[in-house]
Each structure stands twice: as C-alpha cells, then as structure tokens.
Design a protein around this motif. Structure first.
Motif, short mmCIF file in Angstrom:
data_model
loop_
_atom_site.label_atom_id
_atom_site.label_comp_id
_atom_site.label_asym_id
_atom_site.label_seq_id
_atom_site.Cartn_x
_atom_site.Cartn_y
_atom_site.Cartn_z
N PRO A 258 0.94 -1.30 0.12
CA PRO A 258 -0.10 -0.16 -0.01
C PRO A 258 0.75 1.29 0.31
O PRO A 258 0.10 2.00 -1.05
CB PRO A 258 -0.95 -0.35 1.47
N VAL A 259 1.76 1.45 0.98
CA VAL A 259 2.76 2.11 0.68
C VAL A 259 3.27 2.45 -0.05
O VAL A 259 3.59 3.47 -0.76
CB VAL A 259 3.99 2.47 1.90
N ILE A 260 3.99 1.92 -1.43
CA ILE A 260 4.60 1.47 -2.63
C ILE A 260 4.22 2.07 -3.42
O ILE A 260 4.46 3.22 -4.13
CB ILE A 260 5.29 0.41 -2.98
N ALA A 261 2.35 2.29 -3.51
CA ALA A 261 1.65 1.92 -4.30
C ALA A 261 1.21 3.58 -4.18
O ALA A 261 0.92 4.29 -5.07
CB ALA A 261 0.19 1.36 -4.33
N ALA A 262 0.91 4.19 -2.99
CA ALA A 262 0.62 5.19 -2.96
C ALA A 262 1.78 6.66 -3.25
O ALA A 262 1.67 7.41 -3.45
CB ALA A 262 0.81 5.59 -1.37
N LEU A 263 2.70 6.10 -2.56
CA LEU A 263 4.55 6.96 -3.44
C LEU A 263 4.22 6.86 -4.78
O LEU A 263 4.65 7.89 -5.28
CB LEU A 263 5.50 6.01 -2.78
N ALA A 264 4.58 5.81 -5.20
CA ALA A 264 4.82 5.53 -6.70
C ALA A 264 3.28 6.75 -7.36
O ALA A 264 3.63 6.81 -8.72
CB ALA A 264 3.91 3.82 -7.47
N ALA A 265 1.70 6.66 -6.51
CA ALA A 265 0.90 7.90 -7.45
C ALA A 265 1.46 9.11 -6.95
O ALA A 265 0.79 9.84 -8.28
CB ALA A 265 -0.68 7.24 -6.82
N GLY A 266 1.47 8.70 -6.41
CA GLY A 266 1.93 10.41 -6.19
C GLY A 266 2.87 10.85 -7.35
O GLY A 266 3.42 12.14 -7.57
N ARG A 267 3.70 10.20 -7.35
CA ARG A 267 4.72 10.08 -8.18
C ARG A 267 4.75 10.83 -9.59
O ARG A 267 4.92 11.62 -10.69
CB ARG A 267 6.32 9.87 -8.18
N ALA A 268 3.30 9.65 -10.19
CA ALA A 268 2.63 9.34 -11.45
C ALA A 268 1.89 11.14 -11.14
O ALA A 268 2.03 11.81 -12.64
CB ALA A 268 1.48 8.39 -11.29
#
Length: 356
Positions: free
Chosen positions: A116-126
């Motif tokens: 979940p934290v990786i998905a949220a951080l990746a979404a933030g970068r996107a």
C-alpha cells in the motif's frame, strides 16, 4: 478491488511504518544529499535540516492515505510542496526522487506488506509527472468584505493603526465580531499564506500579520456584549503538533458571543492536559482543529485519548479546520462531527443541534 484498496493498510502495517519513521527519513535524506551534493554544499547545514523536515512531512501526509485509502490529501500536499520548492530554487526532480527513495526503503524493510505505501508513493510520483497544480488550501473561503484586501496589506506592512481602523470599520457596520473575523481577517490571512507559499513574503511577515490579527480580535471582543448564558459549555483546543490556532480562536469567539460558556486552550495542547481539562470543565462539546493533513496524527491521538480516558462521560467531539474543509470525508475516520467550514456556520450548527 476498488482503487482505494490499493492504498489502504492494516493497523499493524501502519504501526510498523510509524516505527520506521526516523530510519526512513534518514535514508531518504542521505540519498538526496548524495544526489545533489553541490546544492547542499551551497545552502549549508540548514539545507539538511529542511530536507529531513520535508521528508518527515511526506510520511505525515501519507498516513491518512494508508488509514482511509483516499489519496487526494497526499497529492494536494505534493502540489503545494512542489510550488514551495520551485519558488525557492530547489530542483524540480528532488521531490519525486525523495518519494522513490522512500519506496526503496519500505520495500526493503516491509517486503510484501509494503504494497500500500509503495502504491501511494508511486501514485504521488505519477501525479507530479502529470503536472500537479498547487492546491488552494483556503477553499472554500468566506466571501471577503470590502476591507479585507487593504486590511491584509496593512498587516504585512506592519501598519497597526491602519489595520485597526479597517477592522473597526467592518465591525461598526455589521455589529458582529464573528462575521468581521470571518469575512475580513480570515480572507486576509489566507492571502498572506498564499503569498508565503509563493515566496512573496517572509516567515517574519507572516508571523507579524498573525500576531496583529490576534491582537485586533482580542480588542474587538472587548467591544461586544455576549448573549445571555444558554446553559451549554464548549472547550476548544489545537492538539499537539498544531500551532495554527487563530481559526479556532474565531470559533471560540463565535460560541462565547452566542451564549456558550467557553474554555479555549489554544495551540499545541498535550493530550494529557486536554483530557484533564475536559474532565474538570465537563463541556457538552469539545472542538479540535487541524489545518493540514500532517496534523491529523496529533488530532487522532487526542480523540483516542479523550474517549479512552472519559469513556461514557466523553462529550460530543467536533473536528474542523482547513484540512476538513478540503477533505470532509476525513472526519468520518475520526468518528466525529463536522459542523461547518467557518466560525459562523459551526456556531449556528451547534446551537441548532443542542436546541433539539
């Protein structure tokens, strides 16, 4: 699976992430210093401290996402920070790089639980790559009265007499201190905050404006006659970590003028002190404020502390502030009421609620 499930973590994972907080900040700060050695050398020791602070804020804004699955507050924060960094000459790729460094850290520490934290951080970068607009944390904003713009300029220029004359003009015309606070002081201070975000005013000017506004609010309260005691009591506080108290002071003024007996504890109130005062005062309502998402952690601790300490004797809990105006669904995760977006609407809603 709905999109929100991608970002929502269980309590155990959130606790592990919180426990790793200091290590994560140190890892990402060291990575940033290695990536931009010339920048850190040029800006000096203060640059390292500011970098640590920003990365810690990443995690503070990330926690509500992991608790609720709602990414909107995190991406709004990133849009705001991107503008702040850009206006101060910080490389634009430093922000997404710091998010990526956090992804690497948590993947190594948590394994599959880090999803979940990786998905949220990746979404933030996107979102950053797609071009995030800086959010307007002052929306919705009460409609400014004619004095608001000149009043704000006077505050920034340190012209106390001019600011006082403008505020008194509004107060005399409308005969309502809460209305003058909401429609003159609030829009003016929002504009001050926007100018700081754009690096157009200094921290000193922002502090001066806030201090002068608080002085004028106190003088204005001395000019009004509160309604007779309505038999209800309210206590207001900013939980630990929240130093933005002027909006809550407006709410406290509106309640007291409406006839409530009010205790106002102000900014950065420790949970133990808050619960002790609530037990002593026994209010019908406790109002807690958060201005920005990273302050939600302290607010959540305050709510949990009150409920654990007071059990069935816990009064009705109300939350408010800029972050709830922007993201009202966050109030549900606290199990608290959300009465209004400003002091006037909150006071009116509470009066109606307790009248029933």
């Amino acid at each position: 699976m709905i999109a929100a499930d991608l970002y929502q973590a269980d309590e155990n994972t959130i606790e592990r992430i919180c426990a790793l907080r200091d290590e994560a900040v140190a890892h990402a700060t060291a990575a940033s210093m290695a990536a931009w050695p010339e920048l850190f050398a040029r800006l000096g020791p203060r640059a390292q401290a500011l970098c640590r602070e920003d990365i810690a804020f990443h995690l503070d804004f990330l926690q509500p996402v992991l608790e609720t699955g709602d990414l909107s507050s995190f991406t709004a924060y990133l849009g705001w920070l991107a503008q702040v960094l850009s206006s101060r000459g910080i490389p634009g790729d430093s922000l997404p790089r710091s998010l990526e460094d956090l992804e690497v850290f948590f993947a190594g520490q948590l394994g599959s639980a880090a999803a979940p934290v990786i998905a949220a951080l990746a979404a933030g970068r996107a979102a950053l790559a797609g071009g995030l607009a800086a959010p307007a944390y002052d929306r919705p904003c009460p409609s400014p009265w004619e004095e608001a713009e000149a009043f704000g300029d006077a505050l920034l220029d340190g012209k106390g007499r001019d600011a006082s004359a403008l505020f008194n003009q509004a107060l005399d015309r409308e005969s309502s201190l809460p209305a003058a606070e909401v429609h003159v002081i609030q829009p003016a201070l929002y504009e001050v905050g926007r100018r700081w975000q754009e690096n157009r005013v200094s921290v000193a000017q922002e502090h001066l404006a806030t201090a002068m506004a608080q002085t004028l609010m106190a003088r204005g309260f001395g000019r009004v006659e509160p309604a007779p005691d309505n038999g209800h009591k309210a206590l207001f506080a900013c939980p630990e970590g929240n130093h933005h108290s002027i909006g809550l002071r407006m709410v406290a003024d509106a309640f007291e003028i409406a006839g409530w007996s009010v205790h106002y504890l102000g900014a950065n109130t420790p949970v133990t002190s808050l619960t002790a005062q609530v037990a002593r005062f026994q209010p019908d309502l406790v109002g807690l404020s958060a201005s920005l998402p990273y302050q939600l952690r302290g607010l959540r601790q305050a709510v949990a502390g009150l409920r654990a300490s007071l059990a069935d004797g816990c009064p009705r809990l109300v939350v408010g502030g800029l972050v709830f105006n922007q993201f009202p669904l966050l109030a549900r995760s606290f199990g608290a009421d959300l009465l209004g977006a400003d002091a006037l609407s909150a006071s009116e809603a509470a009066n109606s609620l307790f009248a029933r």
